[in-house]
Design an enzyme around this catalytic site. Structure first.
Site, PDB file in Angstrom:
ATOM      1  N   ASP A 172      -3.736  -9.516 -28.460  1.00 49.28           N
ATOM      2  CA  ASP A 172      -4.797 -10.398 -27.964  1.00 49.28           C
ATOM      3  C   ASP A 172      -4.861 -11.646 -28.821  1.00 49.28           C
ATOM      4  O   ASP A 172      -4.912 -12.762 -28.308  1.00 49.28           O
ATOM      5  CB  ASP A 172      -6.148  -9.694 -28.062  1.00 49.28           C
ATOM      6  CG  ASP A 172      -6.418  -8.808 -26.860  1.00 49.28           C
ATOM      7  OD1 ASP A 172      -5.592  -8.792 -25.939  1.00 49.28           O
ATOM      8  OD2 ASP A 172      -7.462  -8.123 -26.868  1.00 49.28           O
ATOM      9  N   ASP A 214      -8.443  -7.312 -31.386  1.00 49.55           N
ATOM     10  CA  ASP A 214      -8.420  -6.795 -30.024  1.00 49.55           C
ATOM     11  C   ASP A 214      -9.815  -6.953 -29.431  1.00 49.55           C
ATOM     12  O   ASP A 214     -10.779  -6.408 -29.958  1.00 49.55           O
ATOM     13  CB  ASP A 214      -7.997  -5.323 -30.052  1.00 49.55           C
ATOM     14  CG  ASP A 214      -7.244  -4.940 -28.801  1.00 49.55           C
ATOM     15  OD1 ASP A 214      -6.469  -5.777 -28.296  1.00 49.55           O
ATOM     16  OD2 ASP A 214      -7.427  -3.811 -28.310  1.00 49.55           O
ATOM     17  N   LYS A 245     -12.522  -6.287 -26.527  1.00 50.84           N
ATOM     18  CA  LYS A 245     -12.767  -5.282 -25.491  1.00 50.84           C
ATOM     19  C   LYS A 245     -14.092  -5.560 -24.806  1.00 50.84           C
ATOM     20  O   LYS A 245     -15.030  -6.053 -25.432  1.00 50.84           O
ATOM     21  CB  LYS A 245     -12.835  -3.881 -26.106  1.00 50.84           C
ATOM     22  CG  LYS A 245     -11.581  -3.449 -26.847  1.00 50.84           C
ATOM     23  CD  LYS A 245     -10.484  -3.070 -25.883  1.00 50.84           C
ATOM     24  CE  LYS A 245      -9.221  -2.668 -26.604  1.00 50.84           C
ATOM     25  NZ  LYS A 245      -8.056  -2.639 -25.730  1.00 50.84           N
TER      26      LYS A 245
END
Length: 335
Positions: free
Chosen positions: A241, A254, A256
């Site tokens: 990411d 990352d 989410k």
DNA sequence: GGATCCTTCTTCTTCTTC
């Protein structure tokens, strides 16, 4: 007997409230007759009812344990995929303890920070089609427990929403995640090229962006966005990411989205393994000239409530790296 | 040009009794 079990099972799992209704009525009736007069139990044959209570409660309890649920499920849906239990895998040691770092490389600190973030696109055509991805490996090496709870959750959702409703629901959460990622990509790119400009976000992601606003304040020196990483010797790939500094520490980040709050790292399931896998790949990919030893998982919420940020220091990363090596081993053995 | 890939997510035994 089977039918009775099924009723309890369906009640306990699919609709706990409806399941408890008959039981509640059963108990409530004697109490409701005259709560203020004599003892509510005075007119009840308690001996008789206590045995009934025991019978009902014991069958209810046993019908809700994972073991019984699993047995029931296997009866109806067939056995789940067999794999080693996590308690075993935790103790297992990877056959090849491939280092997380490539020690021959220059430490990241000596590398100058790039002005614009790198983005290496995925190019599946160049002999990469046989290289497994991080997501594929993780999906195909889920533990029996994970498979069980995921399947159970799916069945519950389908019973509530119907097949089509569930598909629609899944499409929606995936779409939200995708939009959130592209909004972040826009944010990171514009922050690097035109820091004074704040991009406009579509309404769907505004809450998520608000949720992570306090995190973004601590993110800087973005090195990579949505960039392909491939481990040269272990032969797997993925797309990170983001690689950036969080509070001064270089991290694989990352992002989410989640409907449920995830205040603890343990709420993020395989996410830490995923992050370690990406970092390990980046550390062993010649396209990246630096090393990353830390990770960050940011869980954003649609209602704008503050996101949870889970930091993975190098010690944790090494731990999850070992877990990843085991998953990769299991994946290769399956084939 | 169509097909496929990588992602995007989803899970965690449970109740009382004022």
């Amino acid at each position: 007997m089977f039918i009775l079990n099924r009723v309890l099972f369906v009640g306990g799992i699919i609709a706990p409230q409806t399941a408890s209704l008959p039981v509640m009525h059963f108990f409530a009736c004697p109490c409701l007759i005259s709560p203020k007069r004599n003892s509510p139990y005075s007119s009840v044959d308690s001996e008789r009812y206590s045995s009934l209570v025991k019978a009902v409660m014991s069958s209810r309890v046993s019908s809700q344990t994972p073991e019984t649920l699993q047995a029931e499920d296997e009866h109806i849906y067939g056995p789940v995929v067999k794999a080693q239990m996590p308690t075993h895998t935790e103790r297992r040691v990877p056959k090849t303890t491939h280092p997380f770092f490539d020690y021959e490389r220059t430490p990241e600190i000596e590398e100058p920070e790039p002005e614009t973030p790198v983005r290496i696109p995925l190019n599946r055509g160049q002999g990469r089609s046989s290289v497994p991805s991080v997501t594929r490996v993780l999906q195909q090496t889920l533990s029996p427990e994970q498979i069980f709870y995921l399947e159970r959750w799916k069945r519950r959702m389908i019973s509530e929403l119907g097949e089509e409703g569930f598909k629609e629901y899944s499409r929606n959460i995936f779409r939200q995640g995708k939009h959130f990622h592209s909004a972040l990509e826009d944010y990171m790119t514009s922050a690097a090229t035109a820091p004074s400009e704040t991009p406009e976000y579509p309404p769907e992601v505004q809450g998520y962006m608000e949720s992570i606003s306090h995190i973004l304040e601590d993110v800087g020196a973005v090195r990579a966005i949505e960039s392909t990483v491939q481990h040269e010797t272990l032969n797997y790939l993925g797309i990170v990411d983001c690689v950036a500094r969080y509070r001064g520490v270089l991290c694989v980040i990352d992002w989410k989205t989640s409907e449920k709050p995830k205040p603890f790292l343990s709420n993020t399931y395989d996410n830490p393994v995923q992050v370690a896998a990406y970092a390990g790949a980046l550390n062993n990919d010649k396209n990246y000239k630096y090393q990353v030893e830390n990770g960050l998982i940011v869980v954003a919420y649609k209602d704008g409530s503050p996101a949870h940020a889970h930091q993975l220091n190098s010690e944790l990363m090494s731990e999850y790296w070992r877990a990843w090596l085991l998953r990769l081993e299991d994946f290769t053995e399956q084939k």
